[in-house]
Design an enzyme around this catalytic site. Sequence first.
Site, short mmCIF file in Angstrom:
data_model
loop_
_atom_site.label_atom_id
_atom_site.label_comp_id
_atom_site.label_asym_id
_atom_site.label_seq_id
_atom_site.Cartn_x
_atom_site.Cartn_y
_atom_site.Cartn_z
N GLY A 45 78.50 54.01 21.51
CA GLY A 45 79.35 54.86 20.59
C GLY A 45 78.36 55.59 19.49
CD GLN A 50 76.59 56.34 14.27
OE1 GLN A 50 77.55 56.42 14.89
NE2 GLN A 50 75.39 55.36 14.39
CB CYS A 101 75.11 50.43 13.51
SG CYS A 101 75.57 52.11 12.97
CG LEU A 102 73.01 54.06 18.11
CD1 LEU A 102 73.25 55.10 19.00
CD2 LEU A 102 71.77 53.24 18.84
CG HIS A 143 80.77 50.02 15.18
ND1 HIS A 143 80.02 49.25 14.83
CD2 HIS A 143 80.11 51.27 14.91
CE1 HIS A 143 78.87 49.90 14.50
NE2 HIS A 143 78.85 51.15 14.54
CD GLU A 144 80.79 54.29 17.23
OE1 GLU A 144 80.46 55.18 16.22
OE2 GLU A 144 80.02 53.70 17.65
CG HIS A 147 79.84 55.22 11.76
ND1 HIS A 147 79.02 54.91 11.09
CD2 HIS A 147 79.71 54.46 13.07
CE1 HIS A 147 77.93 53.97 11.53
NE2 HIS A 147 78.39 54.00 12.78
ZN ZN Z 1 77.39 52.55 14.03
#
Ligand code: ZN
Length: 183
Positions: A45, A50, A101-102, A143-144, A147
């Site tokens: 995701g 991000q 997480c990226l 999770h997204e 963000h």
């Molecule tokens: Zn993340």
Amino acid sequence: MILPLSYYGDPVLRKKALPVEEITDEILQLAQDMIETMESQDGLGLAAPQVGHSIRLFIICVPEKSSEEEDAEMVKGVPEVFINPKLSSPSDETGVFLEGCLSIPKVYGDVVRPMTIHVEAMNLEGEIFERELTDLEARVVMHENDHINGVLFVDRIKGKERKVLEPQLREVKREYYEQGATS
Ligand code: ZN
């Protein structure tokens, strides 16, 4: 186009993102670029903050079973776009899963989240859809969704486990955000 990622320490990751007012060409392009970026990183995701955009849009791509068989192989999922999502009815039942997480490379931690969640969101055609999500798909959406509210998975890890992550987080901030920002 693959977009540059925002890393831990970047204030954009801490903002409460604004609703998307209209599906413009820019939004369509952003979603396309986000999908490419997510795929290039093998992510499950990616949320707009991000990639530096403080708007309420994220994408997910969760692997699926190739068939209904118990031991079916997992295959790559189809990317899905969620715009202005509203999450509701989290299950009382929770599960623990090792998240990453990226935006926080190389840091992983066990996060407790509800097993199922209801989501209502808009797609790129401007249509509202509703889904009842379970397991990994539910987790990735939560999770997204965090963000776009300025919340990171590490915020959901408390006590001793969080303490263990602190030096790793400082290192990510230094290596990816502070040094990355000046190079
Ligand atoms: Zn993340």
